[in-house]
Scaffold this active site. Structure first.
Site, PDB file in Angstrom:
ATOM      1  N   LYS A   1       0.842  -1.196   0.000  1.00 51.12           N
ATOM      2  CA  LYS A   1       0.000   0.000   0.000  1.00 51.12           C
ATOM      3  C   LYS A   1       0.878   1.247   0.000  1.00 51.12           C
ATOM      4  CE  LYS A   1      -3.754   2.236   2.606  1.00 51.12           C
ATOM      5  NZ  LYS A   1      -4.569   2.195   3.834  1.00 51.12           N
TER       6      LYS A   1
ATOM      7  N   SER B   1      -9.503   2.148   3.251  1.00 55.75           N
ATOM      8  CA  SER B   1      -8.690   2.894   2.307  1.00 55.75           C
ATOM      9  C   SER B   1      -7.692   2.040   1.529  1.00 55.75           C
ATOM     10  CB  SER B   1      -7.942   4.001   3.044  1.00 55.75           C
ATOM     11  OG  SER B   1      -7.034   3.459   3.986  1.00 55.75           O
TER      12      SER B   1
ATOM     13  N   SER C   1      -9.578  -0.062   7.473  1.00 55.80           N
ATOM     14  CA  SER C   1      -9.039   0.179   6.132  1.00 55.80           C
ATOM     15  C   SER C   1      -8.426  -1.052   5.470  1.00 55.80           C
ATOM     16  CB  SER C   1      -7.981   1.296   6.180  1.00 55.80           C
ATOM     17  OG  SER C   1      -8.606   2.540   6.367  1.00 55.80           O
TER      18      SER C   1
END
Length: 405
Positions: free
Chosen positions: A147, A223, A247
């Site tokens: 990420k 996210s 997330s």
């Protein structure tokens, strides 16, 4: 009243402009780790049929320890009743060892798939080059995505923004990335995310939308949107995310993969954007529980254990989901005689609000030194709203949230 509010607002900005002390305190860029972290003394209890990992083991040795706990891949495949199955870490490892396929072929396939998605699934912010090494562990040659909230040299860490990597350059690998490299993993790319992690849709106005591979008209959730998409699409068996308030777990649920948020302190947080330093944790998205275990073994460190509990929120969902989960619990009881014990936490709504105040205040504080110089046109509309709400919280709100916590 409006006039007085505007006057007070202007006075505050004038005070900030002419007060060096206020400037230093309000917009301090702190290098030190925070004093408060939610670590509590606990004791690891010895349990039957539970293998404990020696703290002195290296990441590759921890990976081998995890692999030794698993059924042979052939047994797992035999027990599967499903026609569709993603390749696992051990599938790739066995194929690499037998020269049935190579990591370079796998990377080319992943790149072609990503190009095929193009405008519908913008999973990667940047795709890395491939460098092969000697066999080290079960993760040797395994493609893992990171990420874009986690430092991974030599690429910038944008946090899903167009500006943060300019203000905060990436100068070293995050600790979790270093551990993956020690295991021989190939870090294939930086995955897309909701800008600053400040939303749950995964819609990013700058790098595109990492859509849901099961239905590209649907969102992947956020996210950690790109990390969930890349695993769900079968491009990588594992990807790292960061989870402060769901997330990792929310996009995992929406994309039909496994999402793990470890307890605080289980995985070192160095090299991760400090957007929410007391609630955010490096997490894992994987195609299977076994792959999540192997990846967790690689990146985790030795810290005291924490216990988990369920809450009365179990039934706070639509009927079809509640029935499905209840049926799963009944099957566990029928086959394994596992009993379900109901646990209710008091004041859970108050705690939810305290969490929102905490995560919002910490996000706002961590980037406050950049906001005055930031062109808001470079920020997505939903994050502008989020930052405005976060910025409205005051010190009393934050301190009360910590007292509730």
């Amino acid at each position: 009243m409006v006039g007085s509010r505007n006057s007070a607002h202007n006075a505050i900005f004038k005070l900030r402009e002419f007060s060096p002390v206020l400037q230093l305190v309000s917009f301090a860029d702190l290098e030190e780790s925070p004093m408060y972290v939610p670590l509590h003394p606990s004791e690891d209890l010895k349990e039957q049929e539970v293998k404990c990992v020696d703290a002195k083991l290296s990441p590759p040795e921890q990976v081998q320890h995890a692999v030794d706990c698993l059924q042979p891949p052939e047994e797992i495949h035999k027990s599967s009743k499903y026609s569709f199955r993603r390749w696992t870490i051990l599938d790739y490892s066995r194929a690499y060892m037998s020269r049935e396929v190579t990591p370079r072929v796998h990377l080319a396939t992943a790149d072609n798939k990503n190009q095929g998605y193009n405008s519908s699934v913008d999973i990667f912010i940047v795709l890395f080059c491939l460098s092969l090494g000697e066999p080290i562990s079960a993760l040797d040659g395994i493609l893992i995505a990171i990420k874009d909230e986690i430092d991974c040299m030599p690429y910038p860490t944008t946090g899903g923004t167009k500006w943060l990597h300019k203000a905060r350059p990436c100068i070293d690998d995050a600790c979790c990335v270093k551990r993956l490299r020690l295991c021989g993993a190939i870090l294939v790319g930086k995955t897309n995310m909701h800008e600053l992690g400040a939303g749950t849709s995964g819609i990013n106005p700058h790098y595109g939308v990492a859509r849901n591979p099961y239905n590209t008209s649907k969102i992947s959730g956020g996210s950690s949107s790109g990390s969930a998409s890349v695993v769900s699409a079968g491009l990588c068996p594992v990807a790292l995310g960061v989870d402060g308030g769901g997330s990792v777990r929310m996009p995992a649920a929406l994309c039909g993969v496994v999402g793990l948020k470890p307890s605080f302190g289980r995985v070192p947080h160095s090299g991760v954007l400090p957007l929410n330093w007391t609630v955010g944790m490096v997490g894992i998205l994987a195609g299977t529980v076994e792959d999540a275990l192997i990846a967790y073994a690689a990146i985790s460190g030795h810290v005291p254990a924490h216990q988990f509990s369920t809450t009365s929120w179990f039934n706070d969902c639509t009927d079809d989901i509640r029935v499905c989960c209840s049926n799963a619990l009944e099957h566990l009881y029928e086959h394994y005689k596992w009993e379900t014990i109901g646990v209710t936490l008091p004041e859970i709504e108050v705690m939810r609000l305290a969490h929102y105040l905490t995560i919002g205040s910490e996000c706002s504080s961590s980037i406050a030194c950049h906001l005055e110089k930031l062109d808001m046109a470079e920020v997505g509309w939903d994050v502008r709203v989020a930052l405005a709400v976060y910025g409205a919280f005051n010190s009393r709100d934050y301190l009360n949230a910590q007292r509730i916590r």
